[in-house]
Design a protein around this motif. Structure first.
Motif, PDB file in Angstrom:
ATOM      1  N   VAL A 200      38.768  56.248  20.819  1.00 17.07           N
ATOM      2  CA  VAL A 200      39.865  55.361  20.433  1.00 17.07           C
ATOM      3  C   VAL A 200      40.765  55.096  21.641  1.00 17.07           C
ATOM      4  CG1 VAL A 200      41.936  55.159  19.007  1.00 17.07           C
ATOM      5  CG2 VAL A 200      39.816  56.023  18.008  1.00 17.07           C
ATOM      6  N   SER A 201      41.076  56.150  22.400  1.00 15.86           N
ATOM      7  CA  SER A 201      41.924  56.012  23.583  1.00 15.86           C
ATOM      8  C   SER A 201      41.314  55.030  24.582  1.00 15.86           C
ATOM      9  CB  SER A 201      42.104  57.385  24.238  1.00 15.86           C
ATOM     10  OG  SER A 201      42.768  57.266  25.474  1.00 15.86           O
ATOM     11  N   ASN A 202      40.023  55.186  24.877  1.00 15.92           N
ATOM     12  CA  ASN A 202      39.393  54.322  25.874  1.00 15.92           C
ATOM     13  C   ASN A 202      39.118  52.918  25.349  1.00 15.92           C
ATOM     14  OD1 ASN A 202      39.371  56.645  27.456  1.00 15.92           O
ATOM     15  ND2 ASN A 202      37.445  56.087  28.415  1.00 15.92           N
ATOM     16  N   LEU A 203      38.910  52.788  24.040  1.00 15.89           N
ATOM     17  CA  LEU A 203      38.731  51.452  23.466  1.00 15.89           C
ATOM     18  C   LEU A 203      39.998  50.624  23.657  1.00 15.89           C
ATOM     19  CD1 LEU A 203      36.826  49.603  21.771  1.00 15.89           C
ATOM     20  CD2 LEU A 203      38.047  50.446  19.741  1.00 15.89           C
ATOM     21  N   ILE A 204      41.153  51.230  23.364  1.00 18.42           N
ATOM     22  CA  ILE A 204      42.423  50.536  23.579  1.00 18.42           C
ATOM     23  C   ILE A 204      42.594  50.216  25.061  1.00 18.42           C
ATOM     24  CG2 ILE A 204      44.932  50.744  23.453  1.00 18.42           C
ATOM     25  CD1 ILE A 204      43.648  50.338  20.743  1.00 18.42           C
ATOM     26  N   ALA A 205      42.262  51.171  25.923  1.00 23.93           N
ATOM     27  CA  ALA A 205      42.388  50.944  27.370  1.00 23.93           C
ATOM     28  C   ALA A 205      41.530  49.761  27.815  1.00 23.93           C
ATOM     29  CB  ALA A 205      41.977  52.211  28.130  1.00 23.93           C
ATOM     30  N   TRP A 206      40.311  49.670  27.313  1.00 22.18           N
ATOM     31  CA  TRP A 206      39.399  48.582  27.678  1.00 22.18           C
ATOM     32  C   TRP A 206      40.014  47.232  27.305  1.00 22.18           C
ATOM     33  CZ3 TRP A 206      36.401  44.604  25.664  1.00 22.18           C
ATOM     34  CH2 TRP A 206      35.312  44.181  26.430  1.00 22.18           C
ATOM     35  N   PHE A 207      40.570  47.141  26.113  1.00 25.43           N
ATOM     36  CA  PHE A 207      41.147  45.875  25.663  1.00 25.43           C
ATOM     37  C   PHE A 207      42.450  45.548  26.389  1.00 25.43           C
ATOM     38  CE2 PHE A 207      38.278  46.249  21.964  1.00 25.43           C
ATOM     39  CZ  PHE A 207      37.782  44.949  21.951  1.00 25.43           C
ATOM     40  N   VAL A 208      43.207  46.569  26.815  1.00 23.03           N
ATOM     41  CA  VAL A 208      44.419  46.291  27.608  1.00 23.03           C
ATOM     42  C   VAL A 208      44.025  45.650  28.934  1.00 23.03           C
ATOM     43  CG1 VAL A 208      46.388  47.305  28.821  1.00 23.03           C
ATOM     44  CG2 VAL A 208      45.783  48.136  26.554  1.00 23.03           C
ATOM     45  N   VAL A 209      42.984  46.203  29.594  1.00 23.24           N
ATOM     46  CA  VAL A 209      42.518  45.628  30.855  1.00 23.24           C
ATOM     47  C   VAL A 209      42.026  44.201  30.645  1.00 23.24           C
ATOM     48  CG1 VAL A 209      40.839  45.824  32.729  1.00 23.24           C
ATOM     49  CG2 VAL A 209      41.916  47.886  31.824  1.00 23.24           C
ATOM     50  N   VAL A 210      41.255  43.976  29.578  1.00 26.22           N
ATOM     51  CA  VAL A 210      40.712  42.638  29.295  1.00 26.22           C
ATOM     52  C   VAL A 210      41.834  41.643  29.050  1.00 26.22           C
ATOM     53  CG1 VAL A 210      39.417  41.271  27.595  1.00 26.22           C
ATOM     54  CG2 VAL A 210      38.460  43.403  28.472  1.00 26.22           C
ATOM     55  N   SER A 211      42.830  42.034  28.245  1.00 24.71           N
ATOM     56  CA  SER A 211      43.921  41.103  27.931  1.00 24.71           C
ATOM     57  C   SER A 211      44.755  40.804  29.179  1.00 24.71           C
ATOM     58  CB  SER A 211      44.804  41.666  26.808  1.00 24.71           C
ATOM     59  OG  SER A 211      45.385  42.894  27.188  1.00 24.71           O
ATOM     60  N   ALA A 212      44.989  41.817  30.030  1.00 29.07           N
ATOM     61  CA  ALA A 212      45.736  41.573  31.272  1.00 29.07           C
ATOM     62  C   ALA A 212      44.939  40.691  32.223  1.00 29.07           C
ATOM     63  CB  ALA A 212      46.081  42.898  31.945  1.00 29.07           C
ATOM     64  N   ALA A 213      43.627  40.898  32.278  1.00 29.74           N
ATOM     65  CA  ALA A 213      42.783  40.073  33.148  1.00 29.74           C
ATOM     66  C   ALA A 213      42.776  38.621  32.681  1.00 29.74           C
ATOM     67  CB  ALA A 213      41.357  40.624  33.158  1.00 29.74           C
ATOM     68  N   GLY A 214      42.723  38.416  31.352  1.00 32.76           N
ATOM     69  CA  GLY A 214      42.626  37.060  30.812  1.00 32.76           C
ATOM     70  C   GLY A 214      43.936  36.296  30.805  1.00 32.76           C
ATOM     71  N   THR A 215      45.062  37.013  30.902  1.00 35.18           N
ATOM     72  CA  THR A 215      46.362  36.339  30.866  1.00 35.18           C
ATOM     73  C   THR A 215      47.055  36.381  32.227  1.00 35.18           C
ATOM     74  OG1 THR A 215      47.346  38.400  30.032  1.00 35.18           O
ATOM     75  CG2 THR A 215      46.761  36.725  28.408  1.00 35.18           C
ATOM     76  N   LEU A 216      47.234  37.575  32.784  1.00 32.61           N
ATOM     77  CA  LEU A 216      47.968  37.710  34.042  1.00 32.61           C
ATOM     78  C   LEU A 216      47.109  37.309  35.244  1.00 32.61           C
ATOM     79  CD1 LEU A 216      49.722  41.136  33.291  1.00 32.61           C
ATOM     80  CD2 LEU A 216      50.628  38.844  32.935  1.00 32.61           C
ATOM     81  N   HIS A 217      45.970  37.979  35.412  1.00 30.15           N
ATOM     82  CA  HIS A 217      45.114  37.695  36.565  1.00 30.15           C
ATOM     83  C   HIS A 217      44.646  36.239  36.565  1.00 30.15           C
ATOM     84  CE1 HIS A 217      42.366  38.799  39.835  1.00 30.15           C
ATOM     85  NE2 HIS A 217      41.463  38.043  39.241  1.00 30.15           N
ATOM     86  N   ALA A 218      44.303  35.727  35.385  1.00 31.26           N
ATOM     87  CA  ALA A 218      43.810  34.348  35.293  1.00 31.26           C
ATOM     88  C   ALA A 218      44.871  33.332  35.695  1.00 31.26           C
ATOM     89  CB  ALA A 218      43.321  34.064  33.870  1.00 31.26           C
ATOM     90  N   ASN A 219      46.153  33.724  35.615  1.00 26.80           N
ATOM     91  CA  ASN A 219      47.250  32.826  35.973  1.00 26.80           C
ATOM     92  C   ASN A 219      47.886  33.185  37.308  1.00 26.80           C
ATOM     93  OD1 ASN A 219      47.634  30.914  33.610  1.00 26.80           O
ATOM     94  ND2 ASN A 219      47.594  32.887  32.553  1.00 26.80           N
ATOM     95  N   GLY A 220      47.172  33.942  38.132  1.00 27.73           N
ATOM     96  CA  GLY A 220      47.635  34.234  39.480  1.00 27.73           C
ATOM     97  C   GLY A 220      48.630  35.363  39.598  1.00 27.73           C
ATOM     98  N   ILE A 221      48.911  36.095  38.507  1.00 25.79           N
ATOM     99  CA  ILE A 221      49.824  37.242  38.560  1.00 25.79           C
ATOM    100  C   ILE A 221      48.991  38.485  38.841  1.00 25.79           C
ATOM    101  CG2 ILE A 221      51.531  38.619  37.316  1.00 25.79           C
ATOM    102  CD1 ILE A 221      52.105  36.150  35.590  1.00 25.79           C
ATOM    103  N   THR A 222      49.021  38.956  40.065  1.00 27.16           N
ATOM    104  CA  THR A 222      48.187  40.094  40.456  1.00 27.16           C
ATOM    105  C   THR A 222      48.993  41.364  40.716  1.00 27.16           C
ATOM    106  OG1 THR A 222      48.285  39.408  42.765  1.00 27.16           O
ATOM    107  CG2 THR A 222      46.414  38.613  41.467  1.00 27.16           C
ATOM    108  N   GLN A 223      50.296  41.291  40.576  1.00 28.52           N
ATOM    109  CA  GLN A 223      51.145  42.468  40.755  1.00 28.52           C
ATOM    110  C   GLN A 223      52.174  42.479  39.639  1.00 28.52           C
ATOM    111  OE1 GLN A 223      50.464  44.668  43.162  1.00 28.52           O
ATOM    112  NE2 GLN A 223      52.033  46.091  42.471  1.00 28.52           N
ATOM    113  N   VAL A 224      52.151  43.538  38.822  1.00 25.95           N
ATOM    114  CA  VAL A 224      53.080  43.653  37.691  1.00 25.95           C
ATOM    115  C   VAL A 224      54.242  44.537  38.126  1.00 25.95           C
ATOM    116  CG1 VAL A 224      53.361  44.390  35.302  1.00 25.95           C
ATOM    117  CG2 VAL A 224      51.199  43.369  36.046  1.00 25.95           C
ATOM    118  N   ASN A 225      55.423  43.930  38.241  1.00 29.90           N
ATOM    119  CA  ASN A 225      56.594  44.658  38.727  1.00 29.90           C
ATOM    120  C   ASN A 225      57.640  44.920  37.656  1.00 29.90           C
ATOM    121  OD1 ASN A 225      55.714  44.765  41.482  1.00 29.90           O
ATOM    122  ND2 ASN A 225      56.252  42.603  41.677  1.00 29.90           N
ATOM    123  N   THR A 226      57.550  44.241  36.520  1.00 25.80           N
ATOM    124  CA  THR A 226      58.551  44.411  35.468  1.00 25.80           C
ATOM    125  C   THR A 226      57.865  44.525  34.114  1.00 25.80           C
ATOM    126  OG1 THR A 226      58.797  42.040  35.009  1.00 25.80           O
ATOM    127  CG2 THR A 226      60.170  42.978  36.767  1.00 25.80           C
TER     128      THR A 226
END
Length: 444
Positions: A266-292
């Motif tokens: 369960v822990s790693n399943l949530i982790a996998w989806f957090v990475v996927v959602s960040a990749a599809g929203t932040l990385h895809a829009n040029g945000i490669t450093q999360v500061n806030t």
């Protein structure tokens, strides 16, 4: 000649048999659910604010490129947590007590001090993030919220039943399922994500490789966190002491295996989806450093829209309130066991019990609160807390693996076979990752 055999089964017998079968299946499911305990809580605590920040940072920096680490760490987490739990259950004592049984006091003290230091940094990072999300809602200074929430994390394990409060806090952590829904809601390159889950990628040029290696150390540190070893071992030891059977049984070890596999999955399943959602929203829009925290919350925007920050806040508060007492509690268990004090969350302070144990728990939380008043970025604190956990994990994992092979601790239940090899593989992988993260620094 006897008459041909005919069935005398009543018309409702078949239906009765089906009902009995359904009843049996339901009973099995209930037994499996009841078997979930320390492993499930450990898995939930593993997705603390530091973990969420690290997974978000990994998705923002490398897109899908580091998803393979989340898949790789599941069997390794299961191995090292199962071994820690076995030590606690078989020996009837926590890791620090077991270490005292076989090693010099100075060595055990050094290992306990390493754990307490890493835990205090992690507590500080988690409380800082919790205070920051409350400040982001316009509810006052972040340091004040860190102080208040730190006080709550000290008071409720002492005054209330830990298991009762955890039942409610687990509902708050369901907000983390929003990351699963985001990934299903938005457009995801599933082929790329699945391929990146089984094949190492995202290690580009020299500069990118250095960043990726540090992120891998952070990912390993936030999943194979030392406080989880001590916590699950202590909880299993308490279960063992409360049990009427004089010796551990194979059935108990099977329960530990099931509990740990489910909790870590369960822990790693949530982790996998957090990475996927960040990749599809932040990385895809040029945000490669999360500061806030506001930037991190944008990973939930495709699902929650303007309510993304509120949903992110619920997740950070829920996981933080669950994880901080576990962090402080594991430090308290280790120090109390090292000092020879009573160590249990069932001790009642009003009866004069557990003053040393609860005193360490309070000091760990207050130490974390004090660090929140330093001028630092909460999101970066969370990330570097995960890196610190990775560095601290190496000697502590070696200690766990050596303990698991000691007959004077494990009796006839010394860890062997695939579980032992997976445990050493996890330890070696963590050591290599930490060494690689330091190599570029020494090269300069």
């Amino acid at each position: 000649m006897s008459p041909p055999h005919t069935s005398t089964t009543a018309p409702g017998a078949a239906a009765l048999g089906d009902n009995a079968s359904r009843g049996t299946r339901w009973q099995r499911l209930r037994q499996r659910w009841r078997a979930l305990g320390p492993g499930l809580i450990t898995g939930a605590a593993d997705d603390d604010p530091s973990g969420i920040a690290t997974y978000t940072q990994a998705g923002a920096q490398m897109g899908y490129g580091l998803l393979w680490t989340v898949v790789l760490t599941w069997p390794l987490m299961v191995a090292i947590q199962s071994i820690s739990a076995r030590i606690g259950h078989v020996s009837g004592q926590g890791l620090a007590s077991a270490m005292r049984q076989v090693w010099p006091r100075w060595l055990v003290g050094a290992l306990v001090l390493l754990l307490v230091g890493a835990n205090t940094l992690n507590i500080a990072a988690d409380l800082a993030a919790m205070g920051e999300v409350m400040h982001g809602l316009g509810l006052g200074p972040s340091q004040l919220w860190a102080l208040l929430l730190g006080g709550v994390c000290v008071v409720w394990p002492v005054l209330l039943s830990y298991t009762r409060v955890v039942r409610w806090l687990k509902w708050l952590t369901l907000s983390l399922l929003a990351y699963v829904l985001v990934s299903l809601w938005m457009t995801v390159d599933w082929r790329a994500a699945l391929w990146a889950s089984v094949w190492p990628s995202g290690l580009g040029g020299h500069e990118t490789s250095m960043t990726a290696v540090m992120t891998v150390v952070a990912l390993l540190g936030t999943t194979l966190s030392p406080y989880l070893f001590f916590w699950q071992a202590a909880q299993e030891a308490e279960l063992r002491r409360d049990h009427t059977a004089p010796w551990p049984t194979r059935r108990a070890l099977r329960r530990i295996a099931w509990d740990t596999r489910v909790g870590m999955f369960v822990s790693n399943l949530i982790a996998w989806f957090v990475v996927v959602s960040a990749a599809g929203t932040l990385h895809a829009n040029g945000i490669t450093q999360v500061n806030t925290t506001a930037q991190a919350a944008q990973a939930l925007r495709p699902l929650a829209g303007d309510a993304a920050y509120a949903l992110f806040t619920l997740g950070i508060l829920g996981t933080g309130l669950l994880a901080v007492p576990v962090l402080a509690g594991s430090a308290a268990y280790a120090v109390a066991e090292f000092a020879g004090w009573p160590a249990s969350l069932s001790l009642r302070l009003e009866r004069g019990e557990g003053r040393g144990f609860y005193g360490v728990l309070a000091l760990a939380c207050l130490g974390g609160v004090a660090l929140c008043f330093t001028p630092s970025d909460p999101m970066q604190e969370l990330y570097w807390a995960a890196v610190a956990n990775g560095v601290a994990a190496v000697p502590l994992m070696v200690a766990v693996m050596l303990l698991a092979a000691k007959p004077e601790v494990m009796r006839q239940y010394t860890v062997r076979g695939a579980l032992r090899w997976l445990g050493w593989l996890a330890t070696g992988l963590m050591a290599v990752a930490v060494a690689l993260s330091w190599w570029p620094l020494s090269a300069h």
